[in-house]
Scaffold this motif. Structure first.
Motif, PDB file in Angstrom:
ATOM      1  N   ARG A  76       0.830  -1.419  -0.044  1.00 44.65           N
ATOM      2  CA  ARG A  76       0.013   0.001   0.101  1.00 44.65           C
ATOM      3  C   ARG A  76       0.860   1.296  -0.086  1.00 44.65           C
ATOM      4  NH1 ARG A  76      -5.232   1.794   3.841  1.00 44.65           N
ATOM      5  NH2 ARG A  76      -4.870   3.951   3.485  1.00 44.65           N
ATOM      6  N   ALA A  77       1.992   1.218   0.695  1.00 45.54           N
ATOM      7  CA  ALA A  77       2.917   2.407   0.885  1.00 45.54           C
ATOM      8  C   ALA A  77       3.432   2.663  -0.503  1.00 45.54           C
ATOM      9  CB  ALA A  77       3.927   2.239   1.917  1.00 45.54           C
ATOM     10  N   GLU A  78       3.884   1.552  -1.414  1.00 48.58           N
ATOM     11  CA  GLU A  78       4.362   2.021  -2.618  1.00 48.58           C
ATOM     12  C   GLU A  78       3.142   2.323  -3.679  1.00 48.58           C
ATOM     13  OE1 GLU A  78       5.788  -1.937  -4.362  1.00 48.58           O
ATOM     14  OE2 GLU A  78       6.775  -2.253  -2.255  1.00 48.58           O
ATOM     15  N   VAL A  79       1.931   1.969  -3.494  1.00 44.57           N
ATOM     16  CA  VAL A  79       0.826   2.527  -4.265  1.00 44.57           C
ATOM     17  C   VAL A  79       0.540   4.025  -3.776  1.00 44.57           C
ATOM     18  CG1 VAL A  79      -1.514   2.275  -5.068  1.00 44.57           C
ATOM     19  CG2 VAL A  79      -0.060   0.370  -4.769  1.00 44.57           C
ATOM     20  N   GLU A  80       0.556   4.245  -2.652  1.00 40.86           N
ATOM     21  CA  GLU A  80       0.494   5.783  -2.257  1.00 40.86           C
ATOM     22  C   GLU A  80       1.544   6.613  -2.748  1.00 40.86           C
ATOM     23  OE1 GLU A  80      -0.038   4.925   1.983  1.00 40.86           O
ATOM     24  OE2 GLU A  80      -2.203   5.058   1.887  1.00 40.86           O
ATOM     25  N   HIS A  81       2.592   6.221  -2.724  1.00 47.25           N
ATOM     26  CA  HIS A  81       3.757   7.007  -3.188  1.00 47.25           C
ATOM     27  C   HIS A  81       3.591   7.420  -4.739  1.00 47.25           C
ATOM     28  CE1 HIS A  81       7.952   8.334  -3.918  1.00 47.25           C
ATOM     29  NE2 HIS A  81       8.003   7.575  -4.958  1.00 47.25           N
ATOM     30  N   VAL A  82       3.083   6.280  -5.562  1.00 46.43           N
ATOM     31  CA  VAL A  82       2.578   6.716  -6.832  1.00 46.43           C
ATOM     32  C   VAL A  82       1.303   7.756  -6.991  1.00 46.43           C
ATOM     33  CG1 VAL A  82       1.902   5.783  -9.150  1.00 46.43           C
ATOM     34  CG2 VAL A  82       3.564   4.366  -7.624  1.00 46.43           C
ATOM     35  N   ILE A  83       0.409   7.682  -6.078  1.00 45.98           N
ATOM     36  CA  ILE A  83      -0.573   8.545  -5.999  1.00 45.98           C
ATOM     37  C   ILE A  83      -0.336   9.762  -5.680  1.00 45.98           C
ATOM     38  CG2 ILE A  83      -2.638   9.130  -4.871  1.00 45.98           C
ATOM     39  CD1 ILE A  83      -3.179   6.145  -4.310  1.00 45.98           C
ATOM     40  N   ARG A  84       0.836   9.972  -4.867  1.00 52.20           N
ATOM     41  CA  ARG A  84       1.233  11.545  -4.465  1.00 52.20           C
ATOM     42  C   ARG A  84       2.008  11.846  -5.590  1.00 52.20           C
ATOM     43  NH1 ARG A  84       2.094   8.726   0.564  1.00 52.20           N
ATOM     44  NH2 ARG A  84       4.330   8.510   0.147  1.00 52.20           N
ATOM     45  N   ALA A  85       2.691  11.146  -6.011  1.00 54.00           N
ATOM     46  CA  ALA A  85       3.610  11.636  -7.160  1.00 54.00           C
ATOM     47  C   ALA A  85       2.878  12.325  -8.624  1.00 54.00           C
ATOM     48  CB  ALA A  85       4.709  10.525  -7.657  1.00 54.00           C
ATOM     49  N   LEU A  86       1.817  11.492  -8.493  1.00 56.02           N
ATOM     50  CA  LEU A  86       0.973  12.092  -9.653  1.00 56.02           C
ATOM     51  C   LEU A  86      -0.041  13.110  -9.436  1.00 56.02           C
ATOM     52  CD1 LEU A  86       0.087   8.513 -10.952  1.00 56.02           C
ATOM     53  CD2 LEU A  86       1.511  10.040 -12.140  1.00 56.02           C
ATOM     54  N   GLY A  87      -0.092  13.545  -8.265  1.00 56.52           N
ATOM     55  CA  GLY A  87      -0.959  14.328  -7.698  1.00 56.52           C
ATOM     56  C   GLY A  87      -2.645  14.060  -7.747  1.00 56.52           C
ATOM     57  N   LEU A  88      -2.987  12.646  -7.414  1.00 53.15           N
ATOM     58  CA  LEU A  88      -4.069  12.184  -7.703  1.00 53.15           C
ATOM     59  C   LEU A  88      -5.175  12.885  -6.264  1.00 53.15           C
ATOM     60  CD1 LEU A  88      -3.786   8.794  -9.321  1.00 53.15           C
ATOM     61  CD2 LEU A  88      -4.922  10.856 -10.245  1.00 53.15           C
ATOM     62  N   GLU A  89      -6.181  12.923  -6.642  1.00 56.19           N
ATOM     63  CA  GLU A  89      -7.239  13.282  -5.796  1.00 56.19           C
ATOM     64  C   GLU A  89      -8.431  12.417  -6.133  1.00 56.19           C
ATOM     65  OE1 GLU A  89      -8.102  17.262  -5.607  1.00 56.19           O
ATOM     66  OE2 GLU A  89      -6.323  17.759  -4.663  1.00 56.19           O
ATOM     67  N   GLY A  90      -9.475  12.199  -5.243  1.00 53.67           N
ATOM     68  CA  GLY A  90     -10.409  11.413  -5.625  1.00 53.67           C
ATOM     69  C   GLY A  90     -10.193   9.689  -5.598  1.00 53.67           C
ATOM     70  N   ILE A  91      -9.132   9.506  -4.563  1.00 58.75           N
ATOM     71  CA  ILE A  91      -9.051   8.127  -4.393  1.00 58.75           C
ATOM     72  C   ILE A  91      -9.257   7.949  -2.874  1.00 58.75           C
ATOM     73  CG2 ILE A  91      -7.289   6.195  -4.304  1.00 58.75           C
ATOM     74  CD1 ILE A  91      -6.100   7.488  -6.782  1.00 58.75           C
ATOM     75  N   ARG A  92     -10.161   6.995  -2.459  1.00 60.60           N
ATOM     76  CA  ARG A  92     -10.311   6.691  -1.131  1.00 60.60           C
ATOM     77  C   ARG A  92      -9.962   5.228  -0.737  1.00 60.60           C
ATOM     78  NH1 ARG A  92     -15.203   4.580   1.123  1.00 60.60           N
ATOM     79  NH2 ARG A  92     -16.353   5.052  -0.663  1.00 60.60           N
ATOM     80  N   TRP A  93      -9.195   5.116   0.353  1.00 59.25           N
ATOM     81  CA  TRP A  93      -8.788   3.646   0.910  1.00 59.25           C
ATOM     82  C   TRP A  93      -9.848   3.272   2.001  1.00 59.25           C
ATOM     83  CZ3 TRP A  93      -4.909   0.851  -0.841  1.00 59.25           C
ATOM     84  CH2 TRP A  93      -3.726   1.557  -1.745  1.00 59.25           C
ATOM     85  N   THR A  94     -10.209   1.950   2.058  1.00 62.08           N
ATOM     86  CA  THR A  94     -11.161   1.569   2.979  1.00 62.08           C
ATOM     87  C   THR A  94     -10.293   0.532   3.882  1.00 62.08           C
ATOM     88  OG1 THR A  94     -11.924  -0.380   2.033  1.00 62.08           O
ATOM     89  CG2 THR A  94     -12.894   1.685   1.503  1.00 62.08           C
ATOM     90  N   GLY A  95      -9.134   0.172   3.588  1.00 62.33           N
ATOM     91  CA  GLY A  95      -8.484  -1.071   4.409  1.00 62.33           C
ATOM     92  C   GLY A  95      -9.251  -2.420   3.978  1.00 62.33           C
ATOM     93  N   GLU A  96      -9.114  -3.201   5.037  1.00 62.38           N
ATOM     94  CA  GLU A  96      -9.398  -4.524   5.080  1.00 62.38           C
ATOM     95  C   GLU A  96     -10.963  -4.447   5.559  1.00 62.38           C
ATOM     96  OE1 GLU A  96      -8.716  -9.208   6.483  1.00 62.38           O
ATOM     97  OE2 GLU A  96      -7.600  -7.377   7.097  1.00 62.38           O
ATOM     98  N   VAL A  97     -11.880  -5.115   4.854  1.00 66.96           N
ATOM     99  CA  VAL A  97     -13.282  -4.939   5.244  1.00 66.96           C
ATOM    100  C   VAL A  97     -13.727  -6.477   5.667  1.00 66.96           C
ATOM    101  CG1 VAL A  97     -13.846  -2.963   3.958  1.00 66.96           C
ATOM    102  CG2 VAL A  97     -14.040  -5.075   2.711  1.00 66.96           C
ATOM    103  N   ASP A  98     -14.736  -6.544   6.467  1.00 71.20           N
ATOM    104  CA  ASP A  98     -15.573  -7.898   6.659  1.00 71.20           C
ATOM    105  C   ASP A  98     -16.747  -8.094   5.494  1.00 71.20           C
ATOM    106  OD1 ASP A  98     -17.955  -5.901   7.254  1.00 71.20           O
ATOM    107  OD2 ASP A  98     -17.540  -6.243   9.313  1.00 71.20           O
TER     108      ASP A  98
END
Length: 334
Positions: free
Chosen positions: A189-211
């Motif tokens: 997830r940290a690797e993906v978030e690094h790419v998101i920040r580098a691309l300046g992306l908004e409108g992405i929401r993480w939920t984590g693990e879900v039941d």
């Protein structure tokens, strides 16, 4: 797996992995031998490489019962390249021998049968898809201004999330949100978030693990499902998305050509550009078009992937292994 009063379920917490290589295979191996004591029944194991898989093979041999293996996508080219060194050692020490002892393999798609054959394994294969729970309701017409594209799976390099966020950055669909759900594995997830920040992306929401309940709420709230995977033996989340009545995008790394055949999604090449094209088309469709695609997908799941349908095929395969007779249509020998 659906609940059933006719199934006796016993959970065993295995000891440290090395116990599987002891003569008795530890507590896990002992529990399996107790279950098939007297040489009746069979052992159906799922997956490869783990010490518990080796313990299952040994228990079948010691109890003189048939050994059935679901390879679960672990013989794909991508999977064999992942931690390749460890897998080569395991193959030489025990995994090849364990698989050669199998009486029957179970595969969920024709591509998985090909993987089994490429590994030099010639035993019969039961080609039977996974069963899928069909929820009581399906996606209804969306309300509000924001539409949602959902990824729900393990956050793992195999799943192609970095390709997805790069494609999302190019599409930048107005009025859409990308929801990423699932457990983080190995810090990906940290690797993906690094790419998101580098691309300046908004409108992405993480939920984590879900039941389980939250998972279905995510499906019902989504307008589109995306699994940009590099490799899947089945891709149960695609089937769940269709069962919930939403169209899906996935790659040719997953055996979902039915998406195109039934008009319920997009089956694309792996990579960023194919994702860009599919996402642009999917997000530009009218809500009614996407709903119609989702309804066709739900109908397919009800017809072909219900638990009753799948269980009947698996039972036929078990009876054939144990008693012989006419080979079931689902079992292939070439």
């Amino acid at each position: 797996m659906p609940a059933s009063d006719s199934a006796n379920v016993r959970f065993v917490e295995p000891e440290g992995g090395w116990h599987a290589f002891l003569p008795g295979a530890g507590r896990f191996g002992a529990a399996i031998r107790d279950t098939v004591g007297g040489g009746s029944g069979l052992i159906h194991d799922h997956g490869l490489w783990l010490p518990t898989n080796h313990a299952s093979a040994r228990a079948a041999a010691r109890a003189s019962v048939p050994f059935v293996v679901s390879t679960r996508g672990m013989l794909t080219e991508w999977a064999l390249r992942f931690n390749a060194g460890k897998k080569r050692v395991a193959w030489a020490l025990y995994q090849r021998r364990d698989l050669q002892s199998a009486r029957l393999f179970h595969a969920t798609a024709e591509e998985e049968v090909e993987d089994i054959r490429r590994a030099g394994l010639r035993q019969p294969v039961a080609l039977i898809p996974n069963g899928v729970e069909l929820p009581d309701r399906a996606r209804e017409a969306p309300t509000g201004m924001v539409r949602k594209a959902l990824f729900l799976s393990r956050v793992h390099p195999k799943k192609g999330l970095i390709n997805l966020v790069r494609a999302w950055a190019e599409v930048r669909a107005e009025g859409w949100e990308l929801v990423l759900a699932g457990p983080d594995e190995g810090g990906h997830r940290a690797e993906v978030e690094h790419v998101i920040r580098a691309l300046g992306l908004e409108g992405i929401r993480w939920t984590g693990e879900v039941d389980d309940r939250a998972k279905w709420d995510l499906y019902y709230g989504a307008d589109l499902f995306v699994l940009p995977t590099f490799s899947e033996n089945f891709g149960i989340v695609v089937a769940e998305a269709l069962a919930a009545g939403i169209p899906a995008i996935t790659t040719r790394g997953a055996p979902w050509g039915i998406l195109e055949e039934r008009g319920c999604g997009w089956w694309i090449d792996t990579g960023v550009e194919p994702l860009v094209a599919a996402l642009r088309e999917a997000t530009s469709l009218a809500d009614e078009r996407r709903l119609a695609m989702g309804q066709r997908g739900r109908a397919y799941v009800e017809e072909e992937l219900s638990w009753a349908h799948v269980a009947a095929k698996m039972r036929e395969a078990y009876v054939w292994v144990l008693e012989g007779g006419v080979r079931p249509k689902a079992v292939v020998v070439t």
